[in-house]
Every structure is written in structure tokens, then in C-alpha cells.
Design a protein around this motif. Structure first.
Motif, PDB file in Angstrom:
ATOM      1  N   HIS A  59       0.822  -1.203   0.000  1.00 47.13           N
ATOM      2  CA  HIS A  59       0.000   0.000   0.000  1.00 47.13           C
ATOM      3  C   HIS A  59       0.858   1.256   0.000  1.00 47.13           C
ATOM      4  O   HIS A  59       1.988   1.265   0.497  1.00 47.13           O
ATOM      5  CB  HIS A  59      -0.921   0.024   1.230  1.00 47.13           C
ATOM      6  CG  HIS A  59      -2.120  -0.839   1.078  1.00 47.13           C
ATOM      7  ND1 HIS A  59      -3.200  -0.490   0.292  1.00 47.13           N
ATOM      8  CD2 HIS A  59      -2.414  -2.053   1.593  1.00 47.13           C
ATOM      9  CE1 HIS A  59      -4.112  -1.443   0.338  1.00 47.13           C
ATOM     10  NE2 HIS A  59      -3.654  -2.409   1.118  1.00 47.13           N
ATOM     11  N   THR A  60       0.292   2.297  -0.550  1.00 44.45           N
ATOM     12  CA  THR A  60       0.855   3.638  -0.500  1.00 44.45           C
ATOM     13  C   THR A  60      -0.100   4.487   0.329  1.00 44.45           C
ATOM     14  O   THR A  60      -1.190   4.015   0.704  1.00 44.45           O
ATOM     15  CB  THR A  60       0.969   4.236  -1.916  1.00 44.45           C
ATOM     16  OG1 THR A  60      -0.357   4.371  -2.452  1.00 44.45           O
ATOM     17  CG2 THR A  60       1.825   3.359  -2.824  1.00 44.45           C
ATOM     18  N   GLU A 120      -8.208   4.144   5.215  1.00 44.98           N
ATOM     19  CA  GLU A 120      -8.110   5.380   6.002  1.00 44.98           C
ATOM     20  C   GLU A 120      -7.467   5.142   7.369  1.00 44.98           C
ATOM     21  O   GLU A 120      -6.667   5.949   7.829  1.00 44.98           O
ATOM     22  CB  GLU A 120      -9.489   6.019   6.193  1.00 44.98           C
ATOM     23  CG  GLU A 120      -9.945   6.877   5.053  1.00 44.98           C
ATOM     24  CD  GLU A 120      -8.980   7.988   4.666  1.00 44.98           C
ATOM     25  OE1 GLU A 120      -8.529   8.760   5.545  1.00 44.98           O
ATOM     26  OE2 GLU A 120      -8.670   8.083   3.463  1.00 44.98           O
ATOM     27  N   LYS A 159      -3.550   5.290   7.423  1.00 47.04           N
ATOM     28  CA  LYS A 159      -2.829   6.493   7.024  1.00 47.04           C
ATOM     29  C   LYS A 159      -2.074   7.171   8.168  1.00 47.04           C
ATOM     30  O   LYS A 159      -0.914   7.550   7.985  1.00 47.04           O
ATOM     31  CB  LYS A 159      -3.753   7.444   6.280  1.00 47.04           C
ATOM     32  CG  LYS A 159      -4.140   6.860   4.917  1.00 47.04           C
ATOM     33  CD  LYS A 159      -5.048   7.756   4.135  1.00 47.04           C
ATOM     34  CE  LYS A 159      -5.382   7.060   2.803  1.00 47.04           C
ATOM     35  NZ  LYS A 159      -6.219   7.867   1.951  1.00 47.04           N
ATOM     36  N   GLU A 164      -1.909   6.670  -0.769  1.00 51.07           N
ATOM     37  CA  GLU A 164      -3.127   6.828  -1.569  1.00 51.07           C
ATOM     38  C   GLU A 164      -3.996   5.573  -1.548  1.00 51.07           C
ATOM     39  O   GLU A 164      -5.227   5.659  -1.575  1.00 51.07           O
ATOM     40  CB  GLU A 164      -2.777   7.186  -3.026  1.00 51.07           C
ATOM     41  CG  GLU A 164      -2.136   8.557  -3.204  1.00 51.07           C
ATOM     42  CD  GLU A 164      -0.684   8.641  -2.731  1.00 51.07           C
ATOM     43  OE1 GLU A 164       0.054   7.628  -2.838  1.00 51.07           O
ATOM     44  OE2 GLU A 164      -0.291   9.711  -2.232  1.00 51.07           O
ATOM     45  N   SER A 165      -3.409   4.404  -1.528  1.00 46.29           N
ATOM     46  CA  SER A 165      -4.195   3.163  -1.625  1.00 46.29           C
ATOM     47  C   SER A 165      -4.585   2.584  -0.268  1.00 46.29           C
ATOM     48  O   SER A 165      -5.441   1.708  -0.201  1.00 46.29           O
ATOM     49  CB  SER A 165      -3.421   2.102  -2.413  1.00 46.29           C
ATOM     50  OG  SER A 165      -2.306   1.630  -1.667  1.00 46.29           O
TER      51      SER A 165
END
Length: 180
Positions: A7-8, A14, A17, A10-11
Motif C-alpha cells: 500500500h501507498t 483510512e 494512514k 493513496e491506496s
């Protein structure tokens, strides 16, 4: 077979993050292990908390390294061995200690050897450790709180070593100089 996603920001879900931001703040980038853990925010949170809590135990940098690398090597984790080699370097641990752990050589001091042996005994015997092992551990100057600290470090390493095996986590560029 379905591959685990790296994952980044962006991906990521929530919930992951804020943990990604913490990783980037601490490492300067998002380690691939954390990118994989990001699939499940609770798992990433648990892993990061275990890492932080283990560093708050009464172990010094050498002892933390002995526990981490003893487990990493025993589990054959091709990701965590080099990753913790970098961590050891950043913590100021002598390369000779890290090399001894990686190569299965004796520890530089009797106390560190007892820590290594006890960690392996707990790991291999799944906690059903002989009294003689514990007697040597306590005679070396360790206390019961140190057994609990080893278990805390082991919980962290089981999470990371096992997901690295399952996900085949690619080694980050920052860890590659420490790969053998």
C-alpha cells in the motif's frame, strides 16, 4: 495466488494512514513491511505499538538486538535480518555483535550469550523452558521482568517474520546493503 499489496498513502485504508505517517516520520520512507501491514490498520497499529513498547523495556541496544536478531535468524526472515541490521547500526550496536548473531557465532560476552540462549530456548520450546535455562538467566543478572520483555519482543517478531514469509515482502532499498 493472490499477492499482498504494497500500500501507498493513496491506496491504504483510512485507518492505516496515520500509522503510515508515523512510519515515514521515523524511517524517512514507508518500509515495505508497513505497506503490507497497512491492509489491516489494527495489525499495523499492533505491530508499531509492540515495537515501541519493546524499546521501552529494560534492555539496552545490544540486548534488544540480541533478542530481535536471535528470533529473526531462527525464523529465517530474509526481510527482518537485514532490516534489524540497519536498526542495530543506527542504535550504535557494534557490527561484530550483529555479525555474530547473523552467523551463529558466540556472543561477545557471557551475559549476552545467556540472553541469546534463553531467547532461543523460549522460542524453540514454546515457553516450556527447563529450570536450568532460567537459573542461568537469573544468575547472569537478569530478572523475571526480562523474561516478559523477551516475550514482548517475540510477539513483535512473530508478527513481522510470519507476514514477511507469507507475503514474500520485498526488501527495501535502505535495507539492501545489509542483505547477505
Amino acid at each position: 495466488m493472490k499477492e499482498f499489496k504494497l500500500h501507498t498513502m493513496e491506496s491504504a485504508p483510512e485507518g492505516s494512514k496515520p500509522f503510515f505517517e508515523n512510519s515515514i516520520r521515523n524511517y524517512g520512507s514507508l518500509p515495505n513491511l508497513h505497506a503490507i501491514f497497512g491492509e489491516e490498520p489494527a495489525a499495523l497499529d499492533a505491530y508499531q505499538q509492540l515495537h515501541s513498547l519493546f524499546q521501552q523495556t529494560d534492555f539496552n541496544a545490544e540486548e534488544l538486538t540480541v533478542i530481535w536478531q536471535t528470533i529473526n535468524v531462527a525464523h529465517g526472515c530474509a526481510y527482518c535480518v537485514p532490516a534489524h541490521s540497519l536498526v542495530a547500526s543506527v542504535m550504535g550496536v557494534a557490527p561484530a555483535l550483529n555479525d555474530a548473531l547473523r552467523n551463529g557465532d558466540p556472543m561477545p560476552t557471557p551475559k549476552l550469550q545467556v540472553l541469546h540462549d534463553t531467547t532461543l530456548a523460549i522460542l524453540h520450546e514454546r515457553g516450556q523452558v527447563d529450570d536450568e535455562v532460567l537459573e542461568r538467566f537469573y544468575a547472569a543478572g537478569y530478572e523475571q521482568k526480562h523474561i516478559l520483555g523477551i516475550l514482548l519482543g517475540m510477539a513483535q517478531k512473530v508478527m513481522s517474520n510470519y507476514i514477511n514469509h507469507i507475503a514474500k515482502t520485498p526488501l527495501d532499498e535502505m535495507f539492501q546493503p545489509f542483505a547477505k
